[in-house]
Design a protein around this motif. Sequence first.
Motif, mmCIF file in Angstrom:
data_model
loop_
_atom_site.group_PDB
_atom_site.id
_atom_site.type_symbol
_atom_site.label_atom_id
_atom_site.label_comp_id
_atom_site.label_asym_id
_atom_site.label_seq_id
_atom_site.Cartn_x
_atom_site.Cartn_y
_atom_site.Cartn_z
ATOM 1 N N LYS A 142 7.294 4.831 -0.682
ATOM 2 C CA LYS A 142 8.456 5.884 -1.312
ATOM 3 C C LYS A 142 8.496 7.136 -0.579
ATOM 4 O O LYS A 142 7.376 7.659 -0.334
ATOM 5 N N GLN A 143 9.435 8.024 -0.664
ATOM 6 C CA GLN A 143 9.592 9.142 0.074
ATOM 7 C C GLN A 143 10.170 10.185 -1.163
ATOM 8 O O GLN A 143 11.072 9.885 -1.762
ATOM 9 N N ASN A 144 9.246 11.246 -1.081
ATOM 10 C CA ASN A 144 9.506 12.433 -2.180
ATOM 11 C C ASN A 144 9.796 11.884 -3.545
ATOM 12 O O ASN A 144 9.082 11.166 -3.973
ATOM 13 N N HIS A 145 11.036 12.054 -3.984
ATOM 14 C CA HIS A 145 11.247 11.773 -5.281
ATOM 15 C C HIS A 145 12.079 10.630 -5.697
ATOM 16 O O HIS A 145 12.454 9.973 -6.643
ATOM 17 N N ASN A 146 12.199 9.833 -4.409
ATOM 18 C CA ASN A 146 13.371 8.568 -4.396
ATOM 19 C C ASN A 146 12.491 7.480 -5.124
ATOM 20 O O ASN A 146 11.438 7.139 -4.471
ATOM 21 N N PRO A 147 13.139 6.960 -6.138
ATOM 22 C CA PRO A 147 12.450 5.694 -6.602
ATOM 23 C C PRO A 147 12.451 4.492 -5.911
ATOM 24 O O PRO A 147 11.831 3.425 -6.007
ATOM 25 N N HIS A 148 13.154 4.455 -4.913
ATOM 26 C CA HIS A 148 13.434 3.203 -4.108
ATOM 27 C C HIS A 148 12.552 3.444 -2.551
ATOM 28 O O HIS A 148 12.625 4.461 -2.010
ATOM 29 N N GLY A 149 11.722 2.391 -2.442
ATOM 30 C CA GLY A 149 10.984 2.461 -0.969
ATOM 31 C C GLY A 149 10.973 1.397 -0.336
ATOM 32 O O GLY A 149 12.247 0.644 -0.480
ATOM 33 N N ALA A 150 10.253 0.855 0.540
ATOM 34 C CA ALA A 150 10.383 -0.095 1.573
ATOM 35 C C ALA A 150 8.819 -0.458 1.850
ATOM 36 O O ALA A 150 8.123 0.335 2.042
ATOM 37 N N ASP A 151 8.890 -1.885 1.919
ATOM 38 C CA ASP A 151 7.656 -2.417 2.630
ATOM 39 C C ASP A 151 7.342 -1.764 4.152
ATOM 40 O O ASP A 151 8.207 -1.778 4.965
ATOM 41 N N LEU A 152 5.997 -1.388 4.285
ATOM 42 C CA LEU A 152 5.616 -1.201 5.784
ATOM 43 C C LEU A 152 5.728 -2.734 6.613
ATOM 44 O O LEU A 152 5.374 -3.648 5.779
ATOM 45 N N LEU A 153 6.049 -2.722 7.785
ATOM 46 C CA LEU A 153 6.102 -3.940 8.394
ATOM 47 C C LEU A 153 5.037 -4.219 9.521
ATOM 48 O O LEU A 153 4.519 -3.294 10.041
ATOM 49 N N PRO A 154 4.251 -5.321 9.519
ATOM 50 C CA PRO A 154 3.166 -5.697 10.277
ATOM 51 C C PRO A 154 3.487 -5.619 11.705
ATOM 52 O O PRO A 154 4.805 -6.306 12.107
ATOM 53 N N GLU A 155 2.729 -4.657 12.471
ATOM 54 C CA GLU A 155 2.736 -5.149 14.025
ATOM 55 C C GLU A 155 1.751 -5.582 14.636
ATOM 56 O O GLU A 155 1.977 -6.125 15.814
ATOM 57 N N SER A 156 0.641 -6.071 14.001
ATOM 58 C CA SER A 156 -0.310 -6.798 14.434
ATOM 59 C C SER A 156 -1.333 -7.034 13.203
ATOM 60 O O SER A 156 -0.849 -6.689 11.999
ATOM 61 N N ARG A 157 -2.245 -7.920 13.507
ATOM 62 C CA ARG A 157 -3.096 -8.168 12.287
ATOM 63 C C ARG A 157 -3.715 -7.197 11.733
ATOM 64 O O ARG A 157 -3.977 -7.081 10.619
ATOM 65 N N ASN A 158 -3.771 -6.028 12.442
ATOM 66 C CA ASN A 158 -4.627 -4.980 11.954
ATOM 67 C C ASN A 158 -3.656 -3.580 11.582
ATOM 68 O O ASN A 158 -4.012 -2.739 11.007
ATOM 69 N N LYS A 159 -2.427 -3.688 11.922
ATOM 70 C CA LYS A 159 -1.324 -2.526 11.837
ATOM 71 C C LYS A 159 -0.282 -2.705 10.950
ATOM 72 O O LYS A 159 0.510 -3.758 11.209
ATOM 73 N N LEU A 160 0.264 -1.981 10.064
ATOM 74 C CA LEU A 160 1.527 -1.823 9.663
ATOM 75 C C LEU A 160 2.013 -0.427 10.207
ATOM 76 O O LEU A 160 1.411 0.516 10.146
ATOM 77 N N ALA A 161 3.237 -0.516 10.023
ATOM 78 C CA ALA A 161 4.142 0.599 10.351
ATOM 79 C C ALA A 161 5.425 0.709 9.717
ATOM 80 O O ALA A 161 5.972 -0.456 9.331
ATOM 81 N N LEU A 162 6.258 1.782 9.941
ATOM 82 C CA LEU A 162 7.609 1.970 9.309
ATOM 83 C C LEU A 162 8.132 3.276 10.053
ATOM 84 O O LEU A 162 7.705 4.187 9.935
ATOM 85 N N VAL A 163 9.589 2.839 10.455
ATOM 86 C CA VAL A 163 10.297 4.045 11.151
ATOM 87 C C VAL A 163 11.405 4.446 9.938
ATOM 88 O O VAL A 163 11.749 3.466 9.365
ATOM 89 N N PHE A 164 11.565 5.717 9.903
ATOM 90 C CA PHE A 164 12.596 5.925 8.907
ATOM 91 C C PHE A 164 13.052 7.279 9.131
ATOM 92 O O PHE A 164 12.438 8.026 9.780
ATOM 93 N N LEU A 165 14.429 7.556 8.433
ATOM 94 C CA LEU A 165 15.228 8.704 8.956
ATOM 95 C C LEU A 165 15.085 9.692 7.588
ATOM 96 O O LEU A 165 15.339 9.184 6.553
ATOM 97 N N ARG A 166 14.946 11.041 8.155
ATOM 98 C CA ARG A 166 15.156 11.833 7.094
ATOM 99 C C ARG A 166 16.286 13.003 7.179
ATOM 100 O O ARG A 166 16.390 13.447 8.396
ATOM 101 N N HIS A 167 17.264 13.137 6.194
ATOM 102 C CA HIS A 167 18.066 14.004 6.486
ATOM 103 C C HIS A 167 17.868 15.616 5.752
ATOM 104 O O HIS A 167 18.557 16.306 5.994
#
Length: 733
Positions: A65-90
């Motif tokens: 989750k970002q800042n005070h936003n109660p809605h978040g998102a799952d990080l996504l698997p890029e490999s067996r060892n790695k999670l990542a997430l791309v997101f935009l901030r206004h």
Amino acid sequence: MTEQSHLPTLALQLKGSIWQQGKAGGYSVSLTANTDQPPGWYRLVLVAQNDAARQLLAQQQLFVKQNHNPHGADLLPESRNKLALVFLRHNPLRRLTLQWHKLPTPSQNARFSVVVRPISRAKAWFYMLAQVSRRHKAAGQSWSYIYRISRARSKRSGVDIALAKLVREYQPLLAHQLISCEPYSYWRQTKEPQLLAAYPQAQQHNIHFCLLLRAKAEPQQLLLSIHSVLAQQHRQWQLYLCSAANTLTEELQQLIASDRRIILLADNASLALAPHSYSMLLQEGDCLHPQALQVFAAEFAAQPVALLYCDHDSLNTSQQRIAPHFKPDWNPDLLLSQNYIGSAYMVRSDILQQGLQQQAAPAHSMHHWWQQHHYLLLLQALLALPGDNLARQIRHLPLVLLHIAQKNQRQRYNQYTCDQAALYLQQLAAREGSAVLSVNPIANSNRFNVRYRIPRPLPKVSILIPTRDALDITRNCVNSVLQKTHYPNFEIIILDNQSQQAATLAWFNTISAHDKVQVIKYDHPFNYSAINNFGASKASGELLCLLNNDTEVINNTWLTEMVQHAIRPHIGCVGAKLYYFDNSIQHAGVILGLWGLAGHSHKNYDRYANGYQQRLKSVQNLSAVTAACLLLRKSVFEQVGGLDETHLTVAFNDVDLCLKVQQAGYRNLWTPRAELYHFESKSRGKEDTPEKKQREQQEIAYMQQKWAQIIKHDPCYSPHLTRLREDFSIDID
């Protein structure tokens, strides 16, 4: 599902000097930047550093989750060892909160390295395209398709449209961020003023309010609450300060003396609330919206009810409004699971006092009535309401009129509150004729599990499974029911809709020898409604379970859980919690109005997520549930005429059935404790031919005309939540 008894933490190694690990609590840990990070695209990367971390990634996703936003998102698997997430901030980014649901063992730390860095728009495109491409390739699809279609969309509709479609495919739970990454702040600026403008200040009503403000130990917080009452545009009120003797600073004493409507109540004083008034309980730090009493007065004057509840949000330590609780209309089974109303309610004072007299609390001073938890006062008031139809006496006002201090929302119920609430919940459930077996608090939450008594002999369930060939998935479905169902009294009726494959027909002969299984031929063109109506006519059970052949049972108490609700006199259709093969949610109930007609609740959330206001963990009333797994009494099915064979041959017939059942006076219900996988329409295929698309459009038009009112406003959903996504995010479209 059971709650975890331990509360482990992750061991994080943050790269760089900007981000620091903050407070860890329960199943979460925060990352805080040493200064506001500028708007733009970001990439969060977690890399597993030990076996415990890799084991964690194999079992579940992590949620951010970002800042005070109660809605978040799952990080996504890029490999067996790695999670990542791309997101935009206004707007600036200051805090990220990582959440998870369990660890392999309570003693071993799962270690991750963590990187949070800004990236260019071009790199954001690259990472998202690469992730979707990997997903397509793993599913046996063309890895290059997402690149080609994104390029075509950019040329045809523009880059912004192409980006929006890419984000929805990359991570649907981030789709709202293309409009605003702080949706509640955006909503308050663009939508809330219009809603409140419907209540002009000049309009006054002869309604009197009694506000009971409970002090604790912080005079400054008490002052904030008092000033919010003094600022009310509606002037007919009295404010009672309870348990305030130890917080009376000189400033407070002067304030009390300045207004005769403020009354200091001694701890041992008795209180007779003004006749024909309405009461609300506040705690120090809670603040009313300046228009709150004016709006309440206008609503009571227009349509008098015994209890009126509103939406609320939280005030953080900086007095920022965050985390809105956008609520459904009266939802009795949700209230039996959790206090979704909170303290944001006004109740007729005579009802409140009557409830207190009927449910006399112990004489011990710590249980003096205004010192009881607001949940107990609410339940006592509900028990005091006359008659059986509470829905006519309770109304929801979908406006944020109360801002509750965060410190007042973090506490777990103490033992006294749990015990009393369980007693009142049992009485509420029994009041409508439900035979309650037990009411148990759920560990590490403020939720309850109400279990109902199933009569003996156990009612028989007829499980209807339509199929045409599709041997592998049908066999898997039937075997999972036979092997994983503890509820003993059921039959399986396989409805064979013109199967032709030799292997399928041979298996039908074999499985028919099982004493719980029969195969009945339905030798007509595919019509989902007609097939199930035919199956219901052949069923010998008191209960009907509509079950797709592309489902698989997970927990062995699934049918027991659904039966205990379906036999309750006021309950109609009962739905289950369904997952995709990757343990993301496929169905947690149906919400009317999404996509112009209907959509699934909390789609794509992680299996273990709490959901919006813990609704993924709570039994609740919903207007509709999917017939991929639906249970109801055969008598109710026949009462409403079964499924519509004429207008809804393939799609939306389950929604129509549920709405007919609801229209007949029953409450539909969804439970998170009946869990199955759903591989979604594998045997029927997609709506990809002109004939199928035309039929689907006709079914949509029929539903939109027949059920226009509830599509416009689903009482089990909030008008302030989105209609363009299935994630319970705030409506900022």
